[in-house]
Write an enzyme that holds these catalytic residues in place. Structure first.
Site, PDB file in Angstrom:
ATOM      1  N   HIS A 197      38.983  49.840  34.821  1.00  0.00           N
ATOM      2  CA  HIS A 197      38.531  48.625  35.501  1.00  0.00           C
ATOM      3  C   HIS A 197      37.367  49.004  36.410  1.00  0.00           C
ATOM      4  CE1 HIS A 197      38.257  45.054  37.799  1.00  0.00           C
ATOM      5  NE2 HIS A 197      38.932  45.483  38.839  1.00  0.00           N
TER       6      HIS A 197
ATOM      7  N   ASN B 126      32.267  43.789  39.648  1.00  0.00           N
ATOM      8  CA  ASN B 126      33.677  43.624  39.321  1.00  0.00           C
ATOM      9  C   ASN B 126      33.851  42.262  38.654  1.00  0.00           C
ATOM     10  OD1 ASN B 126      36.440  43.124  39.315  1.00  0.00           O
ATOM     11  ND2 ASN B 126      36.804  43.961  41.340  1.00  0.00           N
TER      12      ASN B 126
ATOM     13  N   CYS C  39      42.887  41.424  37.731  1.00  0.00           N
ATOM     14  CA  CYS C  39      42.055  42.415  37.031  1.00  0.00           C
ATOM     15  C   CYS C  39      42.826  43.194  35.972  1.00  0.00           C
ATOM     16  CB  CYS C  39      41.428  43.370  38.040  1.00  0.00           C
ATOM     17  SG  CYS C  39      40.515  42.528  39.351  1.00  0.00           S
TER      18      CYS C  39
END
Length: 328
Positions: A255, A285, A115
């Site tokens: 994020h 996500n 990520c």
């Protein structure tokens, strides 16, 4: 060291058409909308079709970013694709994209930092341009996480979606562009967030498939604790390197992993929620694509003004983290 000002010339995002809602997840695993929203903030996520791969999503985002930037594919010198779901182990997704775009003079490679990958990719590309090696670069975060998600595991299947976000980088006026980067890793946490099957340590076999080793594994509570700590730390360190403080932030683009993690970062940085880009309720996500999708959406919504101080910050498997400060 940044020797010439490098900034973002154009942004783009692309997500698959299919939307997986919390209501649909209720029919698949033992969960419910209230439980998902309360713990994650997520309401829906986009899911790639059987025939869509990460390079397809990357291409969609890249075309939009190139159009907005006024830079043609033929003018690109470098393509960096941050992904943990490449089309294949090799060739790289970046090379597949280079060919499809017709960016014949561009070097191309994939980067794996989960990520945090997009910020890692930015740091690489910005320095290539700052040092005068290249003039224009395309940096993309692209993921098809649905392909490695176990939809019988209620703890992980509610979290992940598919999509891509892209930026075109180039030289910008003095006083604008990227001011600092903060990158880090802690490999001692490697087992907390991983996909075991398919690599040289654990090659694909009937046993790895039966044991579901080709799906994402996450120790949720441990990753959560790490994220809450590192998001604020990384953002503050990037600001310090840029000679700025948290009071200078005009927009935080974090994020999009969990609303509670984002709220913790907002509190740590003493920001009102209005100064934070939040869109995880729509996309879930999306790993390396999370930050560039959010950045592109902020751009679309007119939330990025000339001279704004923008902070990008993320964390991911590895464990890794990254933050960057730029003057829009």
């Amino acid at each position: 060291m940044i020797t010439r000002p490098v900034g973002i010339l154009g942004t783009g995002k692309f997500v698959p058409e299919r939307i997986l809602t919390n209501a649909e997840l209720e029919t698949m695993v033992d969960t419910n909308d209230e439980w998902i929203v309360t713990r994650t903030g997520m309401k829906e996520r986009h899911i790639a079709s059987e025939n869509e791969a990460s390079s397809d999503l990357a291409y969609g985002a890249a075309m939009i970013a190139l159009e907005k930037s006024g830079v043609s594919a033929e003018e690109l010198d470098l393509i960096v694709v941050a992904t943990i779901t490449p089309d294949s182990s090799f060739p790289s997704t970046a090379c597949l994209l280079q060919d499809r775009l017709g960016a014949k003079k561009a070097a191309a490679f994939d980067l794996s930092a989960a990520c945090s990958g997009f910020i890692y990719g930015l740091a690489n590309a910005v320095n290539f341009i700052a040092m005068g090696i290249y003039k224009h670069a395309l940096v993309i975060g692209a993921e098809c996480l649905s392909k490695i998600t176990d939809y019988t595991d209620r703890n992980t299947c509610i979290l992940f979606g598919d999509g891509a976000g892209a930026v075109v980088l180039g030289e910008v006026p003095e006083g604008r562009g990227f001011l600092s980067f903060e990158l880090g890793a802690d490999g001692s946490g490697a087992q907390l967030l991983k996909l075991e099957g398919g690599g040289s340590r654990c090659p694909s076999s009937a046993a790895t498939i039966a044991n579901k080793q080709h799906f994402i594994y996450m120790a949720g509570s441990e990753v959560f604790k790490f994220a809450v700590r590192i998001m604020g730390n990384a953002a503050e360190e990037a600001l310090r390197k840029a000679g700025l403080g948290k009071e200078d932030i005009d927009l935080l683009v974090p994020h999009q992993a969990n609303i509670r993690i984002i709220q913790s970062a907002i509190n740590r940085l003493s920001l009102p929620e209005s100064k934070c880009m939040i869109n995880l309720h729509k996309y879930g996500n999306v790993s390396a694509a999370s930050i560039p999708i959010a950045l592109a959406e902020a751009d679309e919504e007119g939330r990025l003004k000339d001279g704004d101080c923008v902070v990008l910050v993320g964390f991911g498997g590895g464990l890794t983290w990254g933050a960057s400060v730029l003057r829009w």
